[in-house]
Design an enzyme around this catalytic site. Structure first.
Site, short mmCIF file in Angstrom:
data_model
loop_
_atom_site.label_atom_id
_atom_site.label_comp_id
_atom_site.label_asym_id
_atom_site.label_seq_id
_atom_site.Cartn_x
_atom_site.Cartn_y
_atom_site.Cartn_z
N VAL A 42 0.98 -1.23 0.40
CA VAL A 42 0.11 -0.06 -0.07
C VAL A 42 1.10 1.65 -0.24
CG1 VAL A 42 -1.77 1.44 1.22
CG2 VAL A 42 -1.94 -1.20 1.71
N CYS A 43 -0.06 2.12 -0.75
CA CYS A 43 0.81 2.93 -0.74
C CYS A 43 3.06 3.31 -0.77
CB CYS A 43 0.65 4.37 0.12
SG CYS A 43 0.94 5.93 0.89
#
Length: 228
Positions: A100-101
């Site tokens: 994520v990210c």
């Protein structure tokens, strides 16, 4: 059958990168969710929320899904061979290898994104090419068993996507409804192309410190690859 999830919980993690998919994964039937780090000492997130790892690298079972969240603490992980070796080892047998990210950059540093389509936070997409990844637009991008999600809040979309891939759409939609995930943002500034010039400039200034440090790390990694 129990599905084992493991999310890296490291100093400086962006807590929503971790807690958003954690909430989705933990809501799935027969899910076993671990917060994994070098030891079980509490870690402090980028926004000062204290998180408690539940297992260590040494004790962690083989995971079905390994997830690397992002955050300012990612910078240190890019050159941490202990972390990168753990990710590589888990990735060998994991069903899904995910991020994520800016956690995508850690997958890249572990050598897992070469030639793969991937996404990350908008302020870090240009770093993906340095790991041989193909920067690809999308809230969640899949290439084989690699799933990468965009910035921070994309972790919810990502979590639901993973559940659907592991089980089915109905299970994912059941979790979505139980969480009442029906976003209606009060402002439309969630992407650079939607934000005003002033908001974009202010946001870039706020993120500049971590980005400058990351640029220096990327330069060192590139020099090391050339030396090899």
């Amino acid at each position: 059958m129990t599905i084992r999830f493991g999310l890296l919980a490291f100093p400086g993690v962006q807590q929503l990168d971790l807690t958003a998919p954690y909430e989705v994964f933990a809501s799935m039937d027969d899910a076993e969710v671990h917060l994994v780090w070098k030891d079980r000492s509490p870690v402090i997130s980028a926004t000062k929320l204290v998180l408690q790892p539940t297992t260590t690298f040494a004790d962690c079972p083989q995971l079905d899904v390994i997830c690397v969240p992002g955050g300012s603490g990612v910078n240190a992980l890019l050159e941490d061979e202990t972390v990168l070796a753990f990710i590589r080892k888990q990735a060998e047998q994991a069903r899904f290898v995910t991020s994520v990210c800016t956690g995508a950059l850690v997958l890249g540093a572990a050598g897992l994104l070469e030639g793969k389509k991937a996404t990350t936070h908008w302020n870090a997409k240009d770093f993906l090419a340095g790991f041989g990844a193909i920067a690809t637009p999308g809230r969640v991008v899949r290439d084989g068993n690699i799933f990468t999600a965009g910035g921070v809040t994309a972790g919810i979309d990502f979590g639901l996507t993973i559940v659907a891939a592991l089980r089915d759409r109905e299970e994912a939609e059941t979790i979505q409804l139980s969480l009442e995930y029906a976003p209606e943002p009060p402002f439309h500034s969630g992407l650079p192309e939607e934000a005003s010039a002033d908001v974009l400039a202010k946001t870039k200034a706020r993120l500049a410190g971590s980005r400058t440090a990351r640029e220096a790390i990327m330069a060192r990694l590139a020099a090391a690859r050339q030396a090899d």
